[in-house]
Design a protein around this motif. Structure first.
Motif, PDB file in Angstrom:
ATOM      1  N   ALA A   1      36.737  51.791  44.817  1.00 24.59           N
ATOM      2  CA  ALA A   1      36.255  52.434  46.039  1.00 24.59           C
ATOM      3  C   ALA A   1      36.568  53.929  46.051  1.00 24.59           C
ATOM      4  CB  ALA A   1      36.880  51.761  47.259  1.00 24.59           C
TER       5      ALA A   1
ATOM      6  N   GLN B   1      32.756  53.949  42.547  1.00 31.20           N
ATOM      7  CA  GLN B   1      31.464  53.688  43.184  1.00 31.20           C
ATOM      8  C   GLN B   1      30.732  54.990  43.498  1.00 31.20           C
ATOM      9  OE1 GLN B   1      32.467  51.346  46.630  1.00 31.20           O
ATOM     10  NE2 GLN B   1      32.483  53.095  47.998  1.00 31.20           N
TER      11      GLN B   1
ATOM     12  N   ALA C   1      31.757  57.741  46.073  1.00 31.40           N
ATOM     13  CA  ALA C   1      33.199  57.583  46.330  1.00 31.40           C
ATOM     14  C   ALA C   1      33.769  58.943  46.712  1.00 31.40           C
ATOM     15  CB  ALA C   1      33.901  57.045  45.090  1.00 31.40           C
TER      16      ALA C   1
ATOM     17  N   LYS D   1      39.954  47.021  43.361  1.00 28.38           N
ATOM     18  CA  LYS D   1      39.009  47.347  44.438  1.00 28.38           C
ATOM     19  C   LYS D   1      39.301  48.736  45.012  1.00 28.38           C
ATOM     20  CE  LYS D   1      37.271  42.898  45.971  1.00 28.38           C
ATOM     21  NZ  LYS D   1      37.710  41.938  44.987  1.00 28.38           N
TER      22      LYS D   1
END
Length: 134
Positions: free
Chosen positions: A66, A70, A73, A62
């Motif tokens: 992140a 993403q 980001a 994660k």
């Protein structure tokens, strides 16, 4: 830093990345080009693959997602939307190989783009000159 190391860095990206000092020098160079996210992502993936505890792996996945994957980001890496989509789908149940494809793409980008520029850079050339004088 041993002169041998500096010379070896010029042989291949692998040689450069196998050396901790090499990674630091390469990161300094990439920072001047505003592309250190590539190396930082690669390093994060190397660490991620060593995690055996599933809870830790999920938290690390994660965090990597992140920070690097993403859209929007902070240190978004340059990967295709298919790879980004695959990671997004698997992020809820990330396996040990969750980032392998993206890591290969980023490695290729560094090898074909950043690394040749690094070899021509003042940073590397100065270190090489010092190594050859020893």
């Amino acid at each position: 830093m041993a002169p041998v190391d500096v010379v070896a860095w010029g042989e291949s990206l692998d040689q450069l990345l196998e050396c901790e000092t090499g990674q630091l020098v390469f990161e300094d160079f990439l920072r001047t080009e505003y592309s250190e996210e590539n190396l930082l992502f690669w390093q994060a993936c190397e660490g991620y693959k060593k995690i055996t505890c599933e809870t830790e792996r999920m938290a690390a996945a994660k965090r990597i997602y992140a920070e690097f994957v993403q859209v929007d980001a902070l240190r978004q890496i340059n990967i295709d939307c298919v790879t980004r989509g695959e990671i997004s789908e698997n992020i809820s149940q990330p396996g040990p190989n969750c980032f392998d494809r993206a890591q290969r793409l980023i490695y290729g980008l560094m090898e074909n783009d950043c690394y040749p520029r690094f070899l021509k850079s003042e940073i590397y050339q100065a270190l090489l000159e010092q190594a050859e004088q020893q």
